[in-house]
Write an enzyme that holds these catalytic residues in place. Sequence first.
Site, PDB file in Angstrom:
ATOM      1  N   GLY A 163      35.525  51.760  40.872  1.00 48.38           N
ATOM      2  CA  GLY A 163      35.914  52.842  41.760  1.00 48.38           C
ATOM      3  C   GLY A 163      36.971  53.720  41.106  1.00 48.38           C
ATOM      4  O   GLY A 163      37.018  53.871  39.882  1.00 48.38           O
ATOM      5  N   ILE A 165      40.146  53.331  40.572  1.00 47.15           N
ATOM      6  CA  ILE A 165      41.024  52.653  39.614  1.00 47.15           C
ATOM      7  C   ILE A 165      40.224  52.148  38.418  1.00 47.15           C
ATOM      8  O   ILE A 165      40.615  52.350  37.265  1.00 47.15           O
ATOM      9  CB  ILE A 165      41.777  51.506  40.298  1.00 47.15           C
ATOM     10  CG1 ILE A 165      42.711  52.063  41.384  1.00 47.15           C
ATOM     11  CG2 ILE A 165      42.575  50.681  39.286  1.00 47.15           C
ATOM     12  CD1 ILE A 165      43.259  51.015  42.330  1.00 47.15           C
ATOM     13  N   ARG A 245      43.289  42.687  45.060  1.00 53.71           N
ATOM     14  CA  ARG A 245      43.828  42.087  46.274  1.00 53.71           C
ATOM     15  C   ARG A 245      43.849  40.578  46.120  1.00 53.71           C
ATOM     16  O   ARG A 245      42.934  39.983  45.538  1.00 53.71           O
ATOM     17  CB  ARG A 245      42.960  42.428  47.497  1.00 53.71           C
ATOM     18  CG  ARG A 245      43.197  43.809  48.091  1.00 53.71           C
ATOM     19  CD  ARG A 245      44.581  43.929  48.715  1.00 53.71           C
ATOM     20  NE  ARG A 245      44.792  45.220  49.351  1.00 53.71           N
ATOM     21  CZ  ARG A 245      45.208  46.309  48.716  1.00 53.71           C
ATOM     22  NH1 ARG A 245      45.419  46.265  47.414  1.00 53.71           N
ATOM     23  NH2 ARG A 245      45.410  47.436  49.382  1.00 53.71           N
ATOM     24  N   GLU A 274      52.200  37.110  49.677  1.00 47.42           N
ATOM     25  CA  GLU A 274      53.059  37.952  48.846  1.00 47.42           C
ATOM     26  C   GLU A 274      54.445  38.081  49.452  1.00 47.42           C
ATOM     27  O   GLU A 274      54.567  38.424  50.644  1.00 47.42           O
ATOM     28  CB  GLU A 274      52.417  39.337  48.686  1.00 47.42           C
ATOM     29  CG  GLU A 274      51.110  39.262  47.906  1.00 47.42           C
ATOM     30  CD  GLU A 274      50.368  40.569  47.801  1.00 47.42           C
ATOM     31  OE1 GLU A 274      49.433  40.650  46.995  1.00 47.42           O
ATOM     32  OE2 GLU A 274      50.713  41.514  48.542  1.00 47.42           O
ATOM     33  N   HIS A 293      52.824  42.789  43.584  1.00 48.00           N
ATOM     34  CA  HIS A 293      51.983  43.844  44.135  1.00 48.00           C
ATOM     35  C   HIS A 293      52.654  45.211  43.961  1.00 48.00           C
ATOM     36  O   HIS A 293      52.709  46.033  44.884  1.00 48.00           O
ATOM     37  CB  HIS A 293      51.691  43.579  45.617  1.00 48.00           C
ATOM     38  CG  HIS A 293      50.417  44.207  46.087  1.00 48.00           C
ATOM     39  ND1 HIS A 293      49.654  43.687  47.101  1.00 48.00           N
ATOM     40  CD2 HIS A 293      49.764  45.319  45.677  1.00 48.00           C
ATOM     41  CE1 HIS A 293      48.580  44.445  47.306  1.00 48.00           C
ATOM     42  NE2 HIS A 293      48.636  45.448  46.444  1.00 48.00           N
TER      43      HIS A 293
END
Length: 341
Positions: A163, A165, A245, A274, A293
């Site tokens: 996509g 990224i 993710r 996280e 993250h």
Amino acid sequence: MNRVMQVCRLDFWISPIFDEMIQGNPQLALQVAPRHGDDARTLAALCQAHAYHVSAAKDELPAQWFVNQALIEHCPQLLCVSSGGAGFDTVDVAACSRAGIAVVNQAGANAHSVAEHTFGLLLAVVKRIVESDHTLRHASGFSREDLMGEEIHGRTIGLVGLGEIGRRVARIAQGFGLEVLAYDPHLRVEQVLVHGATPVTLDELLRRSDFVSLHCPLDASTRHLMGAEQFAAMKPGAVFLSTARGGIHDEAALYDALKKGHLSGAGLDVWACEPPAQNAPLMTLANVVATFHTAGVTHGGRRNVARSSAAQIAAILRGERPPHLLNPDAWEAVSERIRAR
């Protein structure tokens, strides 16, 4: 638009451009509500809101402010939910669709930052940068050869997801002299080729890649996409990377593959919880480079996300279809609600 529309966000840090754009629009009014300490005040603000800009960070946002059926029932005027990132783990999109609420994310807004971070992790692992820094500061009696890394030129990187990224990662990879493989079941062959990558199956990607990097969303089809079987299928000595993710890779299975020496290292920006606990198994390994993250958390990335969020909220409340609408099937119902105001 018959009267001023209310936009609500919680008091997380956000690039100032968001507030400037909302407050600079005479048809919009901004409310900043506390995420802790005064639930009644926050709920009152959300009850009046036509748009809710919600944090995408599931482990930072208090559960009562997730956009789910329970919250939606308290928000009869809500027309738009804007997730503050490419992810939308804090939003029940289906519930929003049922209520005639548009949901947008900010896909691509911080893509440059995340792609750059991917290579920061890759180089840190392969060149042993963090390990070398720690050794220089805390040890003695070692040689340069004790800290010898690898060269990435001429090797192969496999991208799971191509996509916004993934495409930028592919472009950077070519500059490093890497062969690029890509697995993305949502793209046609020619769509992969145009971005300088060779389309392959996931099995082939794992078998051929020296570096495997995740760039796909987390959903039912990708949860634990990378488990024990997939790590075992990777090349001996390969490196695993994720700026996607937490939950797409099985952390216990990755730990086993690293501990046994099948994989030579990992660069991880995302975690099931996280931040991860300091004594989490993966955090105990010297060949794991860990970040919190933060791949997309740069001043430039956050500014782009905030600008995108404010622009999409304003567009929706004008009755215009936004560019990153996650529930297009609901748009007709949303438009009718906006026209009825």
